[in-house]
Design an enzyme around this catalytic site. Structure first.
Site, PDB file in Angstrom:
ATOM      1  N   HIS A  75       4.657  -7.066   4.935  1.00 31.42           N
ATOM      2  CA  HIS A  75       3.416  -7.830   4.105  1.00 31.42           C
ATOM      3  C   HIS A  75       2.336  -7.240   4.724  1.00 31.42           C
ATOM      4  O   HIS A  75       1.418  -6.838   4.079  1.00 31.42           O
ATOM      5  CB  HIS A  75       3.521  -9.532   4.401  1.00 31.42           C
ATOM      6  CG  HIS A  75       2.594 -10.341   3.570  1.00 31.42           C
ATOM      7  ND1 HIS A  75       2.697 -11.556   3.862  1.00 31.42           N
ATOM      8  CD2 HIS A  75       1.981  -9.892   2.891  1.00 31.42           C
ATOM      9  CE1 HIS A  75       1.617 -11.890   2.903  1.00 31.42           C
ATOM     10  NE2 HIS A  75       1.061 -10.936   2.139  1.00 31.42           N
ATOM     11  N   HIS A 121      15.104  -9.440  11.422  1.00 29.08           N
ATOM     12  CA  HIS A 121      14.935  -9.020   9.890  1.00 29.08           C
ATOM     13  C   HIS A 121      13.839  -9.669   9.446  1.00 29.08           C
ATOM     14  O   HIS A 121      13.044  -9.093   8.387  1.00 29.08           O
ATOM     15  CB  HIS A 121      16.283  -9.630   9.551  1.00 29.08           C
ATOM     16  CG  HIS A 121      16.366  -9.153   7.819  1.00 29.08           C
ATOM     17  ND1 HIS A 121      16.492  -8.024   7.283  1.00 29.08           N
ATOM     18  CD2 HIS A 121      16.190 -10.247   6.766  1.00 29.08           C
ATOM     19  CE1 HIS A 121      16.563  -8.397   5.759  1.00 29.08           C
ATOM     20  NE2 HIS A 121      16.288  -9.369   5.685  1.00 29.08           N
ATOM     21  N   GLU A 122      13.701 -10.991   9.710  1.00 28.96           N
ATOM     22  CA  GLU A 122      12.657 -11.930   8.847  1.00 28.96           C
ATOM     23  C   GLU A 122      11.281 -11.381   9.254  1.00 28.96           C
ATOM     24  O   GLU A 122      10.374 -11.292   8.436  1.00 28.96           O
ATOM     25  CB  GLU A 122      12.838 -13.567   9.247  1.00 28.96           C
ATOM     26  CG  GLU A 122      13.948 -13.850   8.617  1.00 28.96           C
ATOM     27  CD  GLU A 122      14.540 -13.673   7.054  1.00 28.96           C
ATOM     28  OE1 GLU A 122      13.370 -13.550   6.250  1.00 28.96           O
ATOM     29  OE2 GLU A 122      15.565 -13.471   6.844  1.00 28.96           O
TER      30      GLU A 122
END
Length: 226
Positions: free
Chosen positions: A106, A98-99
């Site tokens: 980004h 998820h991170e």
């Protein structure tokens, strides 16, 4: 009178928030006891996912605490809590990926993430000063201060609303990539979904509380003006 009507929804939203926090911890702990078939740690899964998307220069760092995992867009670092970084559970790979989903957002300049980053400096200031303006406005019956406080608080609420699609998109990316690249099996993806959905609920609850509080302030302001 209008503000009193909002008390019950706000209290219910707070109850939802507490339940969401309890659920995310319980769900994480449940699936933290289930090892993934391929024996990947959170670090392993995150590294593979980053490399698969050309993010070789994005490091992964362990941090202390539980559920303290996050992606740092300023330093371009994925930070994973120690239980996620070192363990090979369903919970660990779900949270880690998820991170990484945020790191991919980004890189791809995901519009809502870009908006969130641009809003942050303003919101950071607004959320800090809004409570003081509202308190001072209500104490001194200064409508200008209350109105200004509402405007600043609105910026913080908008930030939380923008955060929702960012989080849901990161989870969606993570789950699809984890299955397609063989980090977890199709059966294990059910556990991944439960972990990520529980985490997402905390953001929904927080946004709902803020939105209801904003509406209450607006009703108080409108009622005092009449």
């Amino acid at each position: 009178m209008y503000s009193d009507v909002m008390l019950i929804p706000i209290l219910l939203a707070f109850g939802l928030s507490l339940w969401a926090q309890f659920r995310v911890k319980g769900t994480f702990n449940k699936w933290a006891k289930v090892q993934n078939m391929y024996g990947l740690t959170g670090h392993d899964a995150a590294r593979r996912m980053l490399d698969a998307h050309g993010l070789y220069d994005v490091p992964i760092e362990p941090v202390r605490g539980t559920l303290s995992d996050h992606y740092d867009p300023i330093h371009r670092v994925v930070r994973l809590s120690e239980p996620v970084y070192y363990e090979s559970s369903i919970s660990a790979v779900a949270v880690a990926c998820h991170e990484v989903g945020h790191a991919i957002q980004h890189k791809e300049k995901y519009p809502m993430l870009v908006m969130r980053h641009r809003m942050f400096p303003v919101v950071n200031f607004a959320s800090g000063i809004a409570p003081f303006l509202l308190i001072a406005g209500f104490i001194f019956n200064a409508f200008n201060l209350i109105g200004l406080g509402i405007i600043f608080f609105s910026a913080a609420v908008l930030f939380q609303l923008v955060t929702l699609p960012v989080e849901f998109n990161a989870s969606s990316r993570a789950r699809k990539i984890m299955v397609s690249q063989g980090f977890v099996t199709h059966d294990e993806s059910r556990g991944v979904g439960k972990v990520l959905n529980a985490a997402a609920l905390t953001y929904v609850a927080a946004a709902l509380i803020s939105l209801l509080e904003l509406l209450r302030y607006i009703l108080i302001f409108a009622g005092n003006r009449d």
